[in-house]
Design a protein around this motif. Structure first.
Motif, PDB file in Angstrom:
ATOM      1  N   LYS A 267      18.342  71.151  43.557  1.00 59.04           N
ATOM      2  CA  LYS A 267      18.251  70.357  44.799  1.00 59.04           C
ATOM      3  C   LYS A 267      17.111  69.356  44.677  1.00 59.04           C
ATOM      4  O   LYS A 267      17.237  68.197  45.054  1.00 59.04           O
ATOM      5  CB  LYS A 267      18.027  71.281  46.005  1.00 59.04           C
ATOM      6  N   GLU A 268      16.007  69.829  44.113  1.00 61.55           N
ATOM      7  CA  GLU A 268      14.854  68.943  43.916  1.00 61.55           C
ATOM      8  C   GLU A 268      15.245  67.799  42.966  1.00 61.55           C
ATOM      9  O   GLU A 268      14.933  66.638  43.212  1.00 61.55           O
ATOM     10  CB  GLU A 268      13.745  69.782  43.285  1.00 61.55           C
ATOM     11  N   LEU A 269      15.968  68.169  41.931  1.00 61.29           N
ATOM     12  CA  LEU A 269      16.434  67.184  40.961  1.00 61.29           C
ATOM     13  C   LEU A 269      17.316  66.145  41.656  1.00 61.29           C
ATOM     14  O   LEU A 269      17.157  64.937  41.466  1.00 61.29           O
ATOM     15  CB  LEU A 269      17.206  67.926  39.860  1.00 61.29           C
ATOM     16  N   SER A 270      18.241  66.617  42.498  1.00 66.48           N
ATOM     17  CA  SER A 270      19.151  65.702  43.202  1.00 66.48           C
ATOM     18  C   SER A 270      18.367  64.746  44.087  1.00 66.48           C
ATOM     19  O   SER A 270      18.682  63.556  44.155  1.00 66.48           O
ATOM     20  CB  SER A 270      20.136  66.478  44.081  1.00 66.48           C
ATOM     21  N   GLU A 271      17.343  65.289  44.758  1.00 65.15           N
ATOM     22  CA  GLU A 271      16.548  64.416  45.638  1.00 65.15           C
ATOM     23  C   GLU A 271      15.860  63.307  44.837  1.00 65.15           C
ATOM     24  O   GLU A 271      15.849  62.141  45.239  1.00 65.15           O
ATOM     25  CB  GLU A 271      15.510  65.225  46.412  1.00 65.15           C
ATOM     26  N   CYS A 272      15.289  63.693  43.689  1.00 63.18           N
ATOM     27  CA  CYS A 272      14.633  62.682  42.830  1.00 63.18           C
ATOM     28  C   CYS A 272      15.652  61.618  42.424  1.00 63.18           C
ATOM     29  O   CYS A 272      15.355  60.417  42.434  1.00 63.18           O
ATOM     30  CB  CYS A 272      14.092  63.308  41.549  1.00 63.18           C
ATOM     31  N   LEU A 273      16.858  62.061  42.060  1.00 61.00           N
ATOM     32  CA  LEU A 273      17.864  61.114  41.576  1.00 61.00           C
ATOM     33  C   LEU A 273      18.336  60.192  42.705  1.00 61.00           C
ATOM     34  O   LEU A 273      18.487  58.987  42.506  1.00 61.00           O
ATOM     35  CB  LEU A 273      19.069  61.868  40.989  1.00 61.00           C
ATOM     36  N   GLU A 274      18.540  60.786  43.888  1.00 61.76           N
ATOM     37  CA  GLU A 274      18.996  59.967  45.024  1.00 61.76           C
ATOM     38  C   GLU A 274      17.965  58.890  45.343  1.00 61.76           C
ATOM     39  O   GLU A 274      18.302  57.722  45.566  1.00 61.76           O
ATOM     40  CB  GLU A 274      19.224  60.849  46.265  1.00 61.76           C
ATOM     41  N   SER A 275      16.699  59.328  45.348  1.00 58.99           N
ATOM     42  CA  SER A 275      15.645  58.389  45.668  1.00 58.99           C
ATOM     43  C   SER A 275      15.539  57.311  44.577  1.00 58.99           C
ATOM     44  O   SER A 275      15.341  56.123  44.886  1.00 58.99           O
ATOM     45  CB  SER A 275      14.364  59.195  45.827  1.00 58.99           C
ATOM     46  N   ALA A 276      15.710  57.721  43.321  1.00 57.96           N
ATOM     47  CA  ALA A 276      15.651  56.744  42.218  1.00 57.96           C
ATOM     48  C   ALA A 276      16.768  55.714  42.382  1.00 57.96           C
ATOM     49  O   ALA A 276      16.539  54.508  42.220  1.00 57.96           O
ATOM     50  CB  ALA A 276      15.770  57.468  40.879  1.00 57.96           C
ATOM     51  N   ILE A 277      17.967  56.170  42.727  1.00 56.34           N
ATOM     52  CA  ILE A 277      19.104  55.241  42.893  1.00 56.34           C
ATOM     53  C   ILE A 277      18.804  54.264  44.034  1.00 56.34           C
ATOM     54  O   ILE A 277      18.972  53.048  43.898  1.00 56.34           O
ATOM     55  CB  ILE A 277      20.421  56.008  43.173  1.00 56.34           C
ATOM     56  N   ARG A 278      18.315  54.838  45.157  1.00 58.42           N
ATOM     57  CA  ARG A 278      18.005  53.988  46.323  1.00 58.42           C
ATOM     58  C   ARG A 278      17.002  52.890  45.946  1.00 58.42           C
ATOM     59  O   ARG A 278      17.219  51.712  46.189  1.00 58.42           O
ATOM     60  CB  ARG A 278      17.406  54.851  47.435  1.00 58.42           C
ATOM     61  N   ASN A 279      15.924  53.304  45.309  1.00 58.91           N
ATOM     62  CA  ASN A 279      14.872  52.343  44.964  1.00 58.91           C
ATOM     63  C   ASN A 279      15.326  51.339  43.919  1.00 58.91           C
ATOM     64  O   ASN A 279      14.949  50.171  43.961  1.00 58.91           O
ATOM     65  CB  ASN A 279      13.618  53.081  44.486  1.00 58.91           C
TER      66      ASN A 279
ATOM     67  N   SER B 233       9.253  56.628  37.389  1.00 59.77           N
ATOM     68  CA  SER B 233       8.470  57.837  37.674  1.00 59.77           C
ATOM     69  C   SER B 233       9.334  58.862  38.420  1.00 59.77           C
ATOM     70  O   SER B 233       9.220  60.067  38.196  1.00 59.77           O
ATOM     71  CB  SER B 233       7.181  57.482  38.403  1.00 59.77           C
ATOM     72  N   GLU B 234      10.251  58.391  39.271  1.00 67.70           N
ATOM     73  CA  GLU B 234      11.156  59.345  39.942  1.00 67.70           C
ATOM     74  C   GLU B 234      12.077  60.015  38.933  1.00 67.70           C
ATOM     75  O   GLU B 234      12.360  61.208  39.015  1.00 67.70           O
ATOM     76  CB  GLU B 234      11.970  58.632  41.015  1.00 67.70           C
ATOM     77  N   LEU B 235      12.511  59.241  37.982  1.00 63.77           N
ATOM     78  CA  LEU B 235      13.401  59.832  36.970  1.00 63.77           C
ATOM     79  C   LEU B 235      12.633  60.840  36.114  1.00 63.77           C
ATOM     80  O   LEU B 235      13.183  61.855  35.694  1.00 63.77           O
ATOM     81  CB  LEU B 235      14.013  58.738  36.099  1.00 63.77           C
ATOM     82  N   ARG B 236      11.357  60.566  35.900  1.00 61.63           N
ATOM     83  CA  ARG B 236      10.545  61.545  35.149  1.00 61.63           C
ATOM     84  C   ARG B 236      10.424  62.842  35.946  1.00 61.63           C
ATOM     85  O   ARG B 236      10.451  63.942  35.389  1.00 61.63           O
ATOM     86  CB  ARG B 236       9.160  60.995  34.844  1.00 61.63           C
ATOM     87  N   GLY B 237      10.304  62.704  37.275  1.00 65.40           N
ATOM     88  CA  GLY B 237      10.274  63.886  38.151  1.00 65.40           C
ATOM     89  C   GLY B 237      11.558  64.679  37.983  1.00 65.40           C
ATOM     90  O   GLY B 237      11.552  65.922  37.939  1.00 65.40           O
ATOM     91  N   ALA B 238      12.667  63.956  37.855  1.00 64.55           N
ATOM     92  CA  ALA B 238      13.961  64.620  37.688  1.00 64.55           C
ATOM     93  C   ALA B 238      14.002  65.362  36.357  1.00 64.55           C
ATOM     94  O   ALA B 238      14.484  66.502  36.272  1.00 64.55           O
ATOM     95  CB  ALA B 238      15.080  63.589  37.751  1.00 64.55           C
ATOM     96  N   VAL B 239      13.469  64.734  35.325  1.00 60.14           N
ATOM     97  CA  VAL B 239      13.449  65.374  34.003  1.00 60.14           C
ATOM     98  C   VAL B 239      12.607  66.663  34.052  1.00 60.14           C
ATOM     99  O   VAL B 239      12.966  67.690  33.477  1.00 60.14           O
ATOM    100  CB  VAL B 239      12.919  64.397  32.927  1.00 60.14           C
TER     101      VAL B 239
END
Ligand code: GDP
Length: 452
Positions: A395-407, A419-425
């Motif tokens: 879920k945390e990963l999905s949130e990072c990805l959603e936010s990365a896509i939005r930005n 940096s959001e994608l790194r959070g996802a990794v």
């Protein structure tokens, strides 16, 4: 290797059995084998040998079969010694005491698998699969746990990580050139790549339902009026007399829970108190319990006496029932002509049967399996046994990805997105256990059995 002490444990259940297996892992294994079996040289690795186990005083404790696995090619990644003795708990205990006297420590629950994980023999999803495999209650659960144990989930996550890192690399390549923007086509492709990772996470999170089916069984509630034949149906499904069958309405006041296997699924069947309006105090309680159970059920078997006019169900029950989760069992077909079904019952999948003779049982079983398969509506080959830890990280990963896509779409600075994608990794790393977290490991491995 992080652990230097040698641990020992009984790996088979205690009690009398044909054989008991004692497992030892750590640096002392070879020395112990040479001394206890009075060998002049180290035993050939991975070779089963027959020998007399002598304790420190020289007394023979038992004639056993032993195998020495040399690290790193062993379960734990360290040396492992397995001793199969006769399955008398006294012998196993004396052997274990002797191993402690020789410098071993009694292992904690899950400590062998913890060492396997710490020594890089498996990732955390595989360590969890060991536990799932031991506790699996159905063929399907075993199949999925086995795949996970072979590292399927870990490999899928690694692939996602590589995909995300490739996107990070592309984005970062442009950070150094502030005057240049990612070409629109490439930006679109990268966003698509992130979306596909997001979709995968969604699929895995959704498959939590399937994991619950496999772990706990499909919760199946037998519902109906008193005397419709609910207890008879349960007995018919179980193949033996378990529920009390009686002519007197209202005998199953509480509920009965049993597990059966249907086409590799574990089905947790619950026979409930009959639903009827004119009920006395105790029976009322039973009915209230039934209504409560409907809320957590996955599947309903609504049993009616086919020779009588169909009942009207209480509102709380009928609102839980749909054409996708309920099979209408028109029972007592052996008694003759069946009554027509009123709406909305005529919209349900129907099986005609006799719980008394068993006629129609096979049709009911296949209808139930089809309904469960349809319920899952997933490519079952893709699935894993999702647990709470995976769900939280995904879920945390999905949130990072959603936010990365939005930005990314909003044209925010590339540094942000990267940096959001790194959070996802990092979240992926957490699922695999590649991030240090002693507390999490303590919790996870403490639920294992000793010797595993
Ligand atoms: P419950 O109250 O719904 O659990 O019903 P039971 O299983 O206790 O059955 C009530 C009565 O119906 C018993 O006398 C059973 O023997 C009888 N019964 C159940 N199923 C059938 C059936 O398929 N055919 C016939 N003829 N009798 C049945």
């Amino acid at each position: 290797m992080e652990n230097t002490d040698t641990i020992a444990a009984l790996a088979t259940p205690s009690g009398e059995s044909a054989i008991a297996l004692i497992r030892v892992t750590g640096a002392l294994c070879e020395k112990i084998a040479m001394e206890a079996f009075t060998l002049a040289k180290s035993p050939a690795p991975r070779h089963a040998s027959y020998g007399s186990y002598r304790d420190l005083s020289g007394e023979i404790l038992d004639d056993v079969v032993y195998i020495l696995f040399r690290g790193p090619k062993s379960y734990t990644g360290e040396d492992v010694l397995e001793v199969s003795c006769h399955g008398n708990p006294l012998i196993a205990t004396r052997l274990l005491e002797d191993l402690l006297a020789r410098g071993c420590r009694q292992s904690d629950p899950g400590e062998f698998t913890r060492r396997a994980f710490l020594n890089g023999r498996m990732d955390l999803t595989q360590a969890e699969a060991v536990m799932e495999l031991i506790q699996a209650r159905s063929d399907r659960a075993i199949r999925v746990a086995n795949k996970q144990l072979r590292g399927n989930f870990g490999r899928q996550l690694d692939e996602l990580k590589m995909r995300l890192l490739a996107t990070v690399a592309t984005i970062e390549a442009y950070i150094d050139f502030p005057d240049e923007d990612l070409p629109p086509e490439q930006k679109k492709a990268e966003i698509e790549a992130i979306r596909s990772v997001l979709a995968f996470c969604g699929r895995i999170i959704d498959s939590g339902k399937y994991a619950a089916f496999l772990r706990d069984g499909v919760k199946t509630l037998i519902l109906g009026e008193p005397n419709a034949g609910k207890s008879s149906l349960l007995n018919c499904l179980l193949g033996f007399e378990r529920a009390i069958v009686s002519d007197e309405p209202g005998t199953t006041r509480d509920f009965i829970r049993e597990r059966i296997m249907l086409d590799g699924y574990c089905i947790q069947v619950m026979d409930t108190a009959g639903l009827r309006e004119a009920a006395n105090g105790i029976e009322q309680q039973g009915i209230r319990k039934t209504v409560e159970l409907t809320e957590e059920a996955d599947l309903f078997l609504l049993v009616i006496d086919g020779t009588l006019p169909a009942p009207t169900l209480p509102e709380e029950v009928s609102r839980q029932i749909t054409a996708d989760n309920c099979i209408l069992v028109q029972n007592k077909a052996d008694l003759g002509a069946l009554q027509p079904l009123p709406s909305p019952l005529d919209g349900l999948r129907r099986v005609t049967m006799s719980a008394l003779s068993g006629t129609g049982l096979e049709s009911l079983k296949s209808a139930a399996v089809e309904m469960i398969d349809a319920h899952l509506a997933q490519d079952q080959d893709d699935l894993i046994l999702v647990n709470a830890r995976h769900s939280a990280a995904l879920k945390e990963l999905s949130e990072c990805l959603e936010s990365a896509i939005r930005n990314f779409e909003a044209g925010e600075p590339a540094e942000f997105v990267a940096s959001e994608l790194r959070g996802a990794v990092e979240a992926i790393g957490r699922v695999l256990g590649r991030i240090d977290n002693e507390d999490m490991l303590d919790v996870l491995f403490s639920s294992f059995c000793i010797g595993k």
